[in-house]
Design an enzyme around this catalytic site. Structure first.
Site, PDB file in Angstrom:
ATOM      1  CB  SER A   1      -4.197  -6.700   4.627  1.00  0.00           C
ATOM      2  OG  SER A   1      -3.841  -5.419   4.181  1.00  0.00           O
TER       3      SER A   1
ATOM      4  NE  ARG B   1      -2.477  -7.434  -4.306  1.00  0.00           N
ATOM      5  CZ  ARG B   1      -3.317  -7.493  -3.305  1.00  0.00           C
ATOM      6  NH1 ARG B   1      -2.876  -7.706  -2.092  1.00  0.00           N
ATOM      7  NH2 ARG B   1      -4.612  -7.374  -3.501  1.00  0.00           N
TER       8      ARG B   1
ATOM      9  CG  HIS C   1      -1.897  -1.084   1.342  1.00  0.00           C
ATOM     10  ND1 HIS C   1      -2.051  -1.836   2.473  1.00  0.00           N
ATOM     11  CD2 HIS C   1      -2.786  -1.573   0.450  1.00  0.00           C
ATOM     12  CE1 HIS C   1      -3.005  -2.731   2.299  1.00  0.00           C
ATOM     13  NE2 HIS C   1      -3.470  -2.616   1.066  1.00  0.00           N
TER      14      HIS C   1
ATOM     15  CE  LYS D   1     -11.572  -7.524   2.403  1.00  0.00           C
ATOM     16  NZ  LYS D   1     -10.279  -7.096   1.933  1.00  0.00           N
TER      17      LYS D   1
HETATM   18  N1  LIG Z   1       1.178  -5.391  -2.263  1.00  0.00           N
HETATM   19  C1  LIG Z   1       0.405  -4.611  -2.980  1.00  0.00           C
HETATM   20  N2  LIG Z   1       0.872  -4.038  -4.115  1.00  0.00           N
HETATM   21  C2  LIG Z   1       0.078  -3.282  -4.882  1.00  0.00           C
HETATM   22  N3  LIG Z   1      -1.209  -3.018  -4.631  1.00  0.00           N
HETATM   23  C3  LIG Z   1      -1.738  -3.563  -3.528  1.00  0.00           C
HETATM   24  C4  LIG Z   1      -0.958  -4.380  -2.647  1.00  0.00           C
HETATM   25  N4  LIG Z   1      -1.768  -4.786  -1.630  1.00  0.00           N
HETATM   26  C5  LIG Z   1      -2.980  -4.251  -1.875  1.00  0.00           C
HETATM   27  N5  LIG Z   1      -2.968  -3.527  -3.002  1.00  0.00           N
HETATM   28  C6  LIG Z   1      -4.076  -2.798  -3.605  1.00  0.00           C
HETATM   29  O1  LIG Z   1      -4.536  -1.845  -2.688  1.00  0.00           O
HETATM   30  C7  LIG Z   1      -5.941  -1.645  -2.811  1.00  0.00           C
HETATM   31  C8  LIG Z   1      -6.601  -1.823  -1.459  1.00  0.00           C
HETATM   32  O2  LIG Z   1      -6.472  -3.159  -1.115  1.00  0.00           O
HETATM   33  P1  LIG Z   1      -6.919  -3.860   0.219  1.00  0.00           P
HETATM   34  O3  LIG Z   1      -7.198  -2.881   1.300  1.00  0.00           O
HETATM   35  O4  LIG Z   1      -7.945  -4.890  -0.102  1.00  0.00           O
HETATM   36  O5  LIG Z   1      -5.542  -4.604   0.587  1.00  0.00           O
HETATM   37  P2  LIG Z   1      -5.201  -6.124   0.546  1.00  0.00           P
HETATM   38  O6  LIG Z   1      -3.776  -6.250   0.917  1.00  0.00           O
HETATM   39  O7  LIG Z   1      -5.642  -6.732  -0.744  1.00  0.00           O
HETATM   40  O8  LIG Z   1      -6.097  -6.635   1.758  1.00  0.00           O
HETATM   41  P3  LIG Z   1      -6.877  -8.035   1.888  1.00  0.00           P
HETATM   42  O9  LIG Z   1      -5.838  -9.093   1.926  1.00  0.00           O
HETATM   43  O10 LIG Z   1      -7.632  -7.865   3.194  1.00  0.00           O
HETATM   44  O11 LIG Z   1      -7.798  -8.104   0.708  1.00  0.00           O
HETATM   45  C9  LIG Z   1      -6.364  -2.629  -3.901  1.00  0.00           C
HETATM   46  O12 LIG Z   1      -6.352  -1.965  -5.139  1.00  0.00           O
HETATM   47  C10 LIG Z   1      -5.275  -3.671  -3.869  1.00  0.00           C
HETATM   48  O13 LIG Z   1      -5.167  -4.332  -5.109  1.00  0.00           O
HETATM   49 MG   LIG Z   2      -7.643  -7.201  -1.218  1.00  0.00          MG
END
Ligand SMILES: Nc1ncnc2c1ncn2[C@@H]1O[C@H](COP(=O)(O)OP(=O)(O)OP(=O)(O)O)[C@@H](O)[C@H]1O
Ligand SMILES: [Mg+2]
Length: 166
Positions: free
Chosen positions: A129, A91, A18, A42
């Protein structure tokens, strides 16, 4: 004209993936609003207030990064905030289908808001996450994958839960 971009998500908790996307966005746009979804399906590990505090702490020295919460339709929130851009991270191919659906639905709902996708640095392409929480719960290290303060809070949560269970 200044361009405001909304970066919506659950951020439960904020990861370095993020952070990477927010930093890239902060170079492109005048203002980034990290917007935490309040009512999510969730059941979160961190409360909204805790998630907001963590993100504010991490970006305290970034004048053009703001942390806020929202509920309801994202495009309505974007309009309220005067934002013309929704930022999302990609990703892997596996993110693509869901993200494309959301982007096209949001465009249907409000054609004036453009969704912009960005790729993180390679070391973060496998970070989510959900996986971070899983690794910590099982006693593994997420050092380098989340900001230091998030790593500390994750450890505190784990200890608190273990104490409750004991
Ligand atoms: N490691 C990462 N690299 C690039 N973009 C990311 C990454 N992790 C999350 N995102 C993007 O950030 C945005 C918000 O994602 P979100 O809050 O769902 O995080 P997440 O890590 O995917 O959480 P969860 O595992 O709970 O789904 C989405 O567009 C997601 O694709
Ligand atoms: Mg996600």
């Amino acid at each position: 004209m200044s361009v405001i971009a909304i970066y919506p998500g659950s951020f439960d908790p904020l990861t370095n993936g993020h952070v990477d996307i927010i930093q890239r966005g902060a170079h492109l746009f005048d203002r980034i609003v990290v917007a935490m979804l309040v009512n999510m399906d969730k059941s979160p590990l961190f409360t909204v207030a805790e998630r907001v505090d963590l993100a504010r702490e991490v970006f305290r020295d970034h004048a053009n990064v703001e942390v806020d919460t929202f509920d309801g339709l994202l495009v309505d929130y974007a309009e309220r905030r005067g934002a013309g851009v929704i930022m999302r991270g990609l990703r892997a191919i596996s993110d693509f289908e869901y993200e494309m659906q959301m982007a096209l639905m949001n465009r249907h709902l409000n054609p004036d808001v453009e969704t912009v996708f960005m790729m993180p640095a390679e070391p973060y392409t496998y970070v989510s996450s959900r996986l971070v929480k899983e690794v910590v719960a099982l006693g593994g290290s997420v050092h380098g994958l989340v900001p230091a303060i998030v790593e500390r809070r994750l450890r505190e949560k784990k200890l608190a839960r273990e104490t409750l269970r004991a």
